[in-house]
Design an enzyme around this catalytic site. Sequence first.
Site, PDB file in Angstrom:
ATOM      1  N   GLU A 292      96.299  65.290  63.524  1.00 57.96           N
ATOM      2  CA  GLU A 292      96.766  66.504  64.205  1.00 57.96           C
ATOM      3  C   GLU A 292      95.787  67.027  65.255  1.00 57.96           C
ATOM      4  OE1 GLU A 292      98.794  66.505  60.142  1.00 57.96           O
ATOM      5  OE2 GLU A 292      96.876  65.869  60.984  1.00 57.96           O
TER       6      GLU A 292
ATOM      7  N   TRP B 138      86.175  74.509  40.110  1.00 58.55           N
ATOM      8  CA  TRP B 138      86.546  73.433  41.033  1.00 58.55           C
ATOM      9  C   TRP B 138      85.445  72.382  41.015  1.00 58.55           C
ATOM     10  CZ3 TRP B 138      88.933  75.394  46.304  1.00 58.55           C
ATOM     11  CH2 TRP B 138      90.164  76.013  46.033  1.00 58.55           C
TER      12      TRP B 138
ATOM     13  N   THR C 192     101.667  60.925  61.411  1.00 59.88           N
ATOM     14  CA  THR C 192     100.675  61.007  60.339  1.00 59.88           C
ATOM     15  C   THR C 192     101.034  59.989  59.266  1.00 59.88           C
ATOM     16  OG1 THR C 192     101.951  62.661  59.129  1.00 59.88           O
ATOM     17  CG2 THR C 192     100.344  63.485  60.720  1.00 59.88           C
TER      18      THR C 192
ATOM     19  N   LYS D 243      90.563  70.754  39.296  1.00 61.89           N
ATOM     20  CA  LYS D 243      90.513  72.140  38.794  1.00 61.89           C
ATOM     21  C   LYS D 243      90.397  72.060  37.273  1.00 61.89           C
ATOM     22  CE  LYS D 243      93.379  73.583  42.697  1.00 61.89           C
ATOM     23  NZ  LYS D 243      93.897  72.316  43.189  1.00 61.89           N
TER      24      LYS D 243
END
Length: 533
Positions: free
Chosen positions: A323, A438, A177, A433
């Site tokens: 992944e 949000w 990754t 936030k």
Amino acid sequence: MYAYNYQLLIKHILESGVKYAPNQEIVYRDLHRYKYKDMYERVKKLANVLESLGVKEGTKVAVLDWDSHRYLECYYAIPMVGAVLHTVNVRLSPEDILYTMQHAEDEVVFVFKDFLPLIETIKDKLDTVKHYVVMTDDGMPETSLTDMEYESLLKDADSNYDFPDFDENTMATMAYTTGTTGRPKGVWFTHRQLVLHTLAVAVSVLGRSSAIRLSDREVYMPLTPMFHVHAWGIPYVSTMLGYKQVYPGRYEPQMIAKLIFSERVTFSHCVPTILQMIVDNLPEGVKFNNWKVVLGGSKLTKGLALRAREKGIITMAGYGMSETCPVLTLGFLRPEVRDLSEEEQIEYMIKTGFPIPLVYIRVVNENMEDVKNDGKEMGEIVARAPWLTQSYLKNEEKTKELWEGGWLHTGDIAVVDELGYITIVDRLKDVVKSGGEWISTLTLENLLSMHPKVREVAVIGIPDEKWGERPLAIITPMGEKPTPEELKEFLMKFVEEGKITKWAVPDRYEFVDEIPKTSVGKIDKKVLKQRYS
């Protein structure tokens, strides 16, 4: 037992394609072209070369190359002899490349000449490597590394090789990754996983309705590097379907444009920044002939999709991660939306999409409860599919976090609409936030991208004494610079339409010549946060 115990192995993908289209072409830049049957012969020669180098089941074989016919041969020969193909991300820092090769315990390294200086500087620390083989488009360069050259080895090798049967759960490929936090993590995939991924993606792009639904006559060229999650698995799909394949080598705008027009490329995939570069650099009056492009890696904004459409490029979003092998969703047009206008359909094509066959996706809150299908309530995407990495290599702690509760946690925050379409609104770590609410940075980026003076935009959260965080918009102008007042006024239209709240409108705007990118072309928000926080 009398029946043959058929194992799902990568060799079946290649052999199906070769039998179906033995005379189909594979093209590398403007340097080389050959047929599927020639490629198969070279794959068998490469298998004999690998054996002569002591490669056996489980041996890790690293490849450092641009997108080429040689890389395609490695996609097959290395796993087909039972070894593991390690696709090294050549855009990582030298320190991270060294780390990934040490961690993988690579024993044989195929290295294109452009990367020789890099490997020469780290070779003394690569204790597990026994052999290096140089890949080159011309003569063998001077190097202290090895005297073995790819083409010479293949030329002298036997073209007979009987690829063995073995357990389909054998590791076939591995990669790392692009560690935006901490060290890169190793992901790996088995033969069974890659075959199932290939079949599901093929069914999706051929069988499900979409703006880029493929025919049996496509000409494929990747614009996502082959080192990045199997170039999204599309070289395997294209080989199985017998498509003409075009490999551009190092990505250079002029070469890419030349190949698209001269080889009549019809189908590609890339991250939005590559598409942006192509759209920006296309001369006035020049248009593509309905070139189909799947976009992933970061959000396909409506502004970019519309600009691409004007240039003869048809786009559709897809979603996955390192992944996940990688494909999880595509921007299909479900039966309910097929009769909408083109403008309305674009809204669905730029969403994160709908799961491809065999994929289960949920969007959940912190208690692992599904959010409402109202397009508003946010939650994390978790997934199950037969091709997800089963663990991070040698990292039990991170594996446990990844697979908490038996679902793979993506770290992506999304909403789901009433039709089941998923739209990523942020990365868990990027969502702003602010004052107990949000705010989605991706939604703001999408809306700002539609302003005629905005070429590219990134939105990040920056610390705010009163509200915890507030959004900051970083803009690359199209030409004339818009004023912050113009941009606020533009966003207020979407407030009136109910697409965002007034609270989400950024107070601050910064203008830059270029927005920093990661090694795979995504906007690097980590760098931006360091710069502006």
